[in-house]
Structures are given as C-alpha cells and as structure tokens.
Design an enzyme around this catalytic site. Structure first.
Site, short mmCIF file in Angstrom:
data_model
loop_
_atom_site.label_atom_id
_atom_site.label_comp_id
_atom_site.label_asym_id
_atom_site.label_seq_id
_atom_site.Cartn_x
_atom_site.Cartn_y
_atom_site.Cartn_z
CB CYS A 97 3.12 90.19 31.25
SG CYS A 97 2.91 88.48 31.83
CG HIS A 180 -1.85 90.00 29.50
ND1 HIS A 180 -0.92 90.21 28.50
CD2 HIS A 180 -1.33 89.02 30.28
CE1 HIS A 180 0.10 89.39 28.66
NE2 HIS A 180 -0.13 88.66 29.74
CD GLU A 182 -2.90 92.44 26.36
OE1 GLU A 182 -2.67 91.22 26.41
OE2 GLU A 182 -2.56 93.22 27.28
#
Length: 206
Positions: A97, A180, A182
């Site tokens: 990001c 993202h 995760e």
C-alpha cells in the site's frame, strides 16, 4: 502465546529477520510476516537508512518491509530520500500500500490521485504470472503511474479499472503490492506473497 480474547498460535522458527518501517502498520501484516517464518523488528518512520544498510551488511537483518499507512505519499520527502539509499544498497525490500507507493516515488515515478479510490473487501486482482484472480481488500486513494513499466514488471492488475496492483523491479530485489494481502477476504487470497519475500531474501544471500 497471547492470552485474552485473541489467541495466537506459536510462531514458527524464523528463517530470516527484517526491519519493518512503521508508517501505520497493521497488526495482521506483522502476524502474516511471522507466520511466513520471518522475525520482525519494527522501527519508526524516521529511520536512518545508513544504520539499516550497516545492519544488512553485518547480517543482523536480511531485508526491509515498508508498511501501509495513511495519507499522500508525495509529502513524505524525508522518507523518500532514505528509501532511495536503501534501493541503491540493493537490500531486499517488500512494500504494501503506502510502502508500494513510496517505492515507486523513490524510483522517480510519482503517484497520482485516483478519480475513485479503491476501498472495500471484494476487489478482483489478477496475478499476471499465475493468471489466478485473487479477491483482495483495498483502502487507498493514490496509485503508481503506468509508465513505471519502463523499470518494473507488473505482477498484479486491478480488474475493476486495470490499474497497477503489484510490481517487481527490474534487476533489483524489490517488489510490492497495492492491495492488502494480510486481510484474508477470500476465496482466492494473496497471503502467499509473504512467503515470496522470504524466498527473495534467501536468494539474495546466495
């Protein structure tokens, strides 16, 4: 293990160690890095590049992670100057990001503001190598420019608007993603990318 409402399984034996530059890092990014057999040391955003380069040369760290975070990456001038030094030192790096955006700017390719930012948990992103569509979580208003393909390979593409979602820099041990990995939105997820960072660091030491 952490006691209380959140229980974490015991961390696997680390095979590498990294410095995590904290621009507002999410806890689950740290969890996923540790799960990928990478030990973490979180350092603040006013880090000294020369100190990290020295630590890499003495093998007390094996790579650097540039975290997510809020705001316009173009205003982080001091951070960009430090990242340029890390790039020149050929240290393995991975960004998510904001970290992805800062790597682009530090290579000389300024980000731009999207007409409509990417927000939410159901954005389809194509992995250009495997051709698998991953369902990703996104939360950003800025993007790297298309002309960065002159110095990097596009590894991931957003299927909503064809903007760049991932890069592997040419002749450098550096890669990054805009989404993202995760966040685990499912069903085809992106958490494998943390293992790719471990493989990159191992290859850089051989």
């Amino acid at each position: 293990n952490t006691k209380g409402p959140f229980e974490y399984k015991e961390a696997p034996e680390p095979q590498a160690k990294i410095a995590v530059i904290d621009f507002g890092v999410k806890r689950n990014i740290l969890n996923e890095i540790v799960n990928a057999k990478i030990a973490v040391e979180v350092v603040p955003n006013d880090f000294d590049a020369q100190d990290l380069i020295a630590r890499y040369m003495t093998q007390s760290i094996d790579g650097i992670f540039l975290s997510n975070g809020p705001g316009d990456p173009l205003v982080l001038k001091k951070e960009q100057e430090q990242i340029k030094k890390l790039i020149a030192a050929k240290i393995p790096m991975f960004g998510i990001c904001l970290g992805h955006q800062l790597l682009s700017i530090s290579h000389g390719y300024d980000t731009y503001k999207l007409k409509f930012g990417h927000h939410g948990g159901n954005h389809p992103v194509k992995n250009e190598k495997s051709e698998i569509v991953e369902i990703t979580a996104q939360n950003h208003n800025y993007n790297v420019p298309d002309n960065i393909v002159s110095i990097a390979e596009v590894t991931h593409t957003n299927l909503f608007d064809n903007t760049i979602e991932g890069l592997k820099y040419n002749d450098e041990p550096i890669f990054s993603v805009q989404h993202h990995p995760e966040a685990s939105p499912g069903p085809k997820e992106s958490s494998y990318i943390f293992g790719e960072f471990l493989n990159l660091m191992k290859a850089s030491r051989t």
